[in-house]
Design a protein around this motif. Structure first.
Motif, PDB file in Angstrom:
ATOM      1  N   ALA A 126      -1.222  -5.840 -10.516  1.00 11.37           N
ATOM      2  CA  ALA A 126      -1.731  -4.609  -9.928  1.00 11.37           C
ATOM      3  C   ALA A 126      -3.040  -4.190 -10.597  1.00 11.37           C
ATOM      4  O   ALA A 126      -3.983  -3.735  -9.927  1.00 11.37           O
ATOM      5  CB  ALA A 126      -0.692  -3.498 -10.048  1.00 11.37           C
ATOM      6  N   ALA A 127      -3.112  -4.349 -11.920  1.00 12.30           N
ATOM      7  CA  ALA A 127      -4.343  -4.009 -12.632  1.00 12.30           C
ATOM      8  C   ALA A 127      -5.479  -4.935 -12.215  1.00 12.30           C
ATOM      9  O   ALA A 127      -6.641  -4.509 -12.106  1.00 12.30           O
ATOM     10  CB  ALA A 127      -4.113  -4.092 -14.138  1.00 12.30           C
TER      11      ALA A 127
ATOM     12  N   THR B 214      -2.188  -0.438  -5.073  1.00  9.27           N
ATOM     13  CA  THR B 214      -1.483   0.826  -5.318  1.00  9.27           C
ATOM     14  C   THR B 214      -0.047   0.772  -4.801  1.00  9.27           C
ATOM     15  O   THR B 214       0.633   1.787  -4.745  1.00  9.27           O
ATOM     16  CB  THR B 214      -2.220   1.990  -4.641  1.00  9.27           C
ATOM     17  OG1 THR B 214      -2.295   1.761  -3.221  1.00  9.27           O
ATOM     18  CG2 THR B 214      -3.624   2.139  -5.202  1.00  9.27           C
ATOM     19  N   ASP B 215       0.405  -0.428  -4.411  1.00  9.73           N
ATOM     20  CA  ASP B 215       1.786  -0.574  -3.954  1.00  9.73           C
ATOM     21  C   ASP B 215       2.753  -0.441  -5.132  1.00  9.73           C
ATOM     22  O   ASP B 215       2.374  -0.583  -6.291  1.00  9.73           O
ATOM     23  CB  ASP B 215       1.980  -1.945  -3.295  1.00  9.73           C
ATOM     24  CG  ASP B 215       1.179  -2.096  -2.013  1.00  9.73           C
ATOM     25  OD1 ASP B 215       0.861  -1.056  -1.396  1.00  9.73           O
ATOM     26  OD2 ASP B 215       0.859  -3.243  -1.654  1.00  9.73           O
ATOM     27  N   LEU B 216       4.015  -0.186  -4.796  1.00 10.52           N
ATOM     28  CA  LEU B 216       5.067  -0.190  -5.799  1.00 10.52           C
ATOM     29  C   LEU B 216       5.732  -1.557  -5.757  1.00 10.52           C
ATOM     30  O   LEU B 216       6.483  -1.859  -4.830  1.00 10.52           O
ATOM     31  CB  LEU B 216       6.100   0.911  -5.503  1.00 10.52           C
ATOM     32  CG  LEU B 216       5.586   2.350  -5.583  1.00 10.52           C
ATOM     33  CD1 LEU B 216       6.717   3.325  -5.293  1.00 10.52           C
ATOM     34  CD2 LEU B 216       4.972   2.636  -6.948  1.00 10.52           C
ATOM     35  N   PRO B 217       5.454  -2.415  -6.732  1.00  9.13           N
ATOM     36  CA  PRO B 217       5.933  -3.799  -6.658  1.00  9.13           C
ATOM     37  C   PRO B 217       7.409  -3.960  -6.986  1.00  9.13           C
ATOM     38  O   PRO B 217       7.972  -5.019  -6.740  1.00  9.13           O
ATOM     39  CB  PRO B 217       5.072  -4.522  -7.695  1.00  9.13           C
ATOM     40  CG  PRO B 217       4.738  -3.465  -8.695  1.00  9.13           C
ATOM     41  CD  PRO B 217       4.610  -2.191  -7.914  1.00  9.13           C
ATOM     42  N   LEU B 218       8.028  -2.923  -7.561  1.00  9.84           N
ATOM     43  CA  LEU B 218       9.422  -3.023  -7.977  1.00  9.84           C
ATOM     44  C   LEU B 218      10.229  -1.830  -7.484  1.00  9.84           C
ATOM     45  O   LEU B 218       9.709  -0.728  -7.335  1.00  9.84           O
ATOM     46  CB  LEU B 218       9.524  -3.077  -9.512  1.00  9.84           C
ATOM     47  CG  LEU B 218       9.019  -4.340 -10.200  1.00  9.84           C
ATOM     48  CD1 LEU B 218       8.927  -4.108 -11.694  1.00  9.84           C
ATOM     49  CD2 LEU B 218       9.931  -5.513  -9.907  1.00  9.84           C
TER      50      LEU B 218
ATOM     51  N   LEU C 280       8.846   2.663 -12.983  1.00 10.82           N
ATOM     52  CA  LEU C 280       8.401   1.433 -12.319  1.00 10.82           C
ATOM     53  C   LEU C 280       7.153   1.633 -11.453  1.00 10.82           C
ATOM     54  O   LEU C 280       6.926   0.890 -10.501  1.00 10.82           O
ATOM     55  CB  LEU C 280       9.539   0.825 -11.489  1.00 10.82           C
ATOM     56  CG  LEU C 280      10.755   0.367 -12.300  1.00 10.82           C
ATOM     57  CD1 LEU C 280      11.845  -0.171 -11.368  1.00 10.82           C
ATOM     58  CD2 LEU C 280      10.370  -0.682 -13.331  1.00 10.82           C
ATOM     59  N   HIS C 281       6.336   2.610 -11.813  1.00  6.25           N
ATOM     60  CA  HIS C 281       5.050   2.832 -11.139  1.00  6.25           C
ATOM     61  C   HIS C 281       3.921   2.261 -11.998  1.00  6.25           C
ATOM     62  O   HIS C 281       3.699   2.747 -13.109  1.00  6.25           O
ATOM     63  CB  HIS C 281       4.775   4.325 -10.942  1.00  6.25           C
ATOM     64  CG  HIS C 281       5.491   4.953  -9.813  1.00  6.25           C
ATOM     65  ND1 HIS C 281       6.864   4.887  -9.659  1.00  6.25           N
ATOM     66  CD2 HIS C 281       5.023   5.702  -8.764  1.00  6.25           C
ATOM     67  CE1 HIS C 281       7.219   5.566  -8.583  1.00  6.25           C
ATOM     68  NE2 HIS C 281       6.130   6.053  -8.015  1.00  6.25           N
ATOM     69  N   PRO C 282       3.180   1.260 -11.545  1.00  4.48           N
ATOM     70  CA  PRO C 282       1.968   0.860 -12.266  1.00  4.48           C
ATOM     71  C   PRO C 282       0.972   2.012 -12.281  1.00  4.48           C
ATOM     72  O   PRO C 282       0.993   2.892 -11.406  1.00  4.48           O
ATOM     73  CB  PRO C 282       1.430  -0.308 -11.427  1.00  4.48           C
ATOM     74  CG  PRO C 282       2.595  -0.772 -10.617  1.00  4.48           C
ATOM     75  CD  PRO C 282       3.417   0.440 -10.347  1.00  4.48           C
ATOM     76  N   PRO C 283       0.091   2.065 -13.269  1.00  3.60           N
ATOM     77  CA  PRO C 283      -0.886   3.159 -13.335  1.00  3.60           C
ATOM     78  C   PRO C 283      -1.690   3.331 -12.055  1.00  3.60           C
ATOM     79  O   PRO C 283      -2.035   4.462 -11.669  1.00  3.60           O
ATOM     80  CB  PRO C 283      -1.784   2.749 -14.516  1.00  3.60           C
ATOM     81  CG  PRO C 283      -0.886   1.937 -15.387  1.00  3.60           C
ATOM     82  CD  PRO C 283       0.009   1.176 -14.446  1.00  3.60           C
ATOM     83  N   GLU C 284      -1.995   2.214 -11.379  1.00  3.82           N
ATOM     84  CA  GLU C 284      -2.775   2.308 -10.138  1.00  3.82           C
ATOM     85  C   GLU C 284      -2.009   3.070  -9.063  1.00  3.82           C
ATOM     86  O   GLU C 284      -2.598   3.825  -8.278  1.00  3.82           O
ATOM     87  CB  GLU C 284      -3.118   0.899  -9.641  1.00  3.82           C
ATOM     88  CG  GLU C 284      -4.074   0.126 -10.541  1.00  3.82           C
ATOM     89  CD  GLU C 284      -3.414  -0.403 -11.802  1.00  3.82           C
ATOM     90  OE1 GLU C 284      -4.153  -0.756 -12.730  1.00  3.82           O
ATOM     91  OE2 GLU C 284      -2.158  -0.463 -11.860  1.00  3.82           O
ATOM     92  N   ALA C 285      -0.693   2.878  -9.015  1.00  2.00           N
ATOM     93  CA  ALA C 285       0.131   3.585  -8.035  1.00  2.00           C
ATOM     94  C   ALA C 285       0.228   5.067  -8.367  1.00  2.00           C
ATOM     95  O   ALA C 285       0.222   5.919  -7.469  1.00  2.00           O
ATOM     96  CB  ALA C 285       1.525   2.971  -7.979  1.00  2.00           C
TER      97      ALA C 285
END
Length: 246
Positions: free
Chosen positions: A40-41, A46-50, A131-136
């Protein structure tokens, strides 16, 4: 009027007092979340991959190989450095790391190490941003991303979650309790980045600077504190030399 710096550098530090003979903290091997967050980085997605719970995130294929390399490192320890006790996080990726380590050590004829599991060694809880990446987070809650940047990582507490300062409080509680019942022993901890960073902060004692902005502890790394009677001395932090041949 003379101006006073808002946060003067501490002139004195009082290290915490512990009678443990040695504390070795291992961060779990690479997880599937680590892989997806890095992707994601890289892509800016900006998707939630998990989905699901952070506690249930397993190791990746690389993470399993790293855990086996940790097992080789553990098996290679001589009797004078072999842990008397292991304590593991409740999270799946940490438990899988320990199982692989113990399995390799057993295959090489090493005696079993007693294991305890303690929830205070769990990873930092991110609350509504689990489980949110910073981009999300930036895409869904830009005001929270801005607040995180403004207050700093050490003090930022996501809604329903923990700051790193909160993690340090439970790590201090754990280490104090461990010292009370296992003083004089060598202890191996299998845990997470936030816990290892907090452990370093707690051991440094009163007056230690807040480790805001510290580089993440590498996956499958080893950090070592050696007992000096009443104190723990940091000898290695985030070491990965055992992974070179793994």
């Amino acid at each position: 009027m003379t101006s006073v710096p808002p946060h003067p550098a501490p002139a004195l530090r009082l290290p915490a007092r512990y009678a443990l003979r040695e504390v070795v903290a291992v961060r779990h091997g690479e997880s599937t979340a680590n892989v997806l967050y890095a992707e994601a980085a890289r892509t800016g997605s900006t998707d939630l991959p998990l989905t699901g719970r952070d506690a249930d995130v397993p190791l990746s294929e690389l993470g399993r190989r790293q855990a086996e390399a940790l097992g080789g490192w553990l098996a290679g320890l001589g009797p004078a450095h072999r842990p008397d006790l292991a304590v593991c996080s409740t999270y799946l990726r940490a438990r899988e790391t320990w199982e692989a380590m113990a399995g390799v050590a057993a295959e090489r004829g090493r005696p079993a190490i007693p294991l305890l599991v303690d929830e205070r060694l769990r990873d930092r809880e991110m609350g509504v941003f689990e489980l949110h990446p910073p981009e999300a987070v930036l895409a869904r809650a830009p005001e929270e991303s801005a607040r995180r940047a403004r207050v700093g990582e050490w003090n930022y507490r996501p809604p329903g979650g923990e700051s790193l300062a909160d993690v340090a409080l439970r790590v201090r509680d754990f280490l104090d309790g461990l010292d009370a019942v296992a003083g004089g022993r060598r202890v191996l901890l299998i845990s997470h980045d936030a816990v290892v960073v907090s452990l370093r902060y707690v051991v440094e004692g009163i007056g230690a600077p807040v480790p805001d902005g510290i580089t993440p502890v590498p996956n499958a790394s080893v950090s070592v504190w050696t007992g000096e009677g009443t104190r723990l001395r940091l000898d290695e932090f985030g070491g990965t030399g055992h992974l070179v041949s793994g």
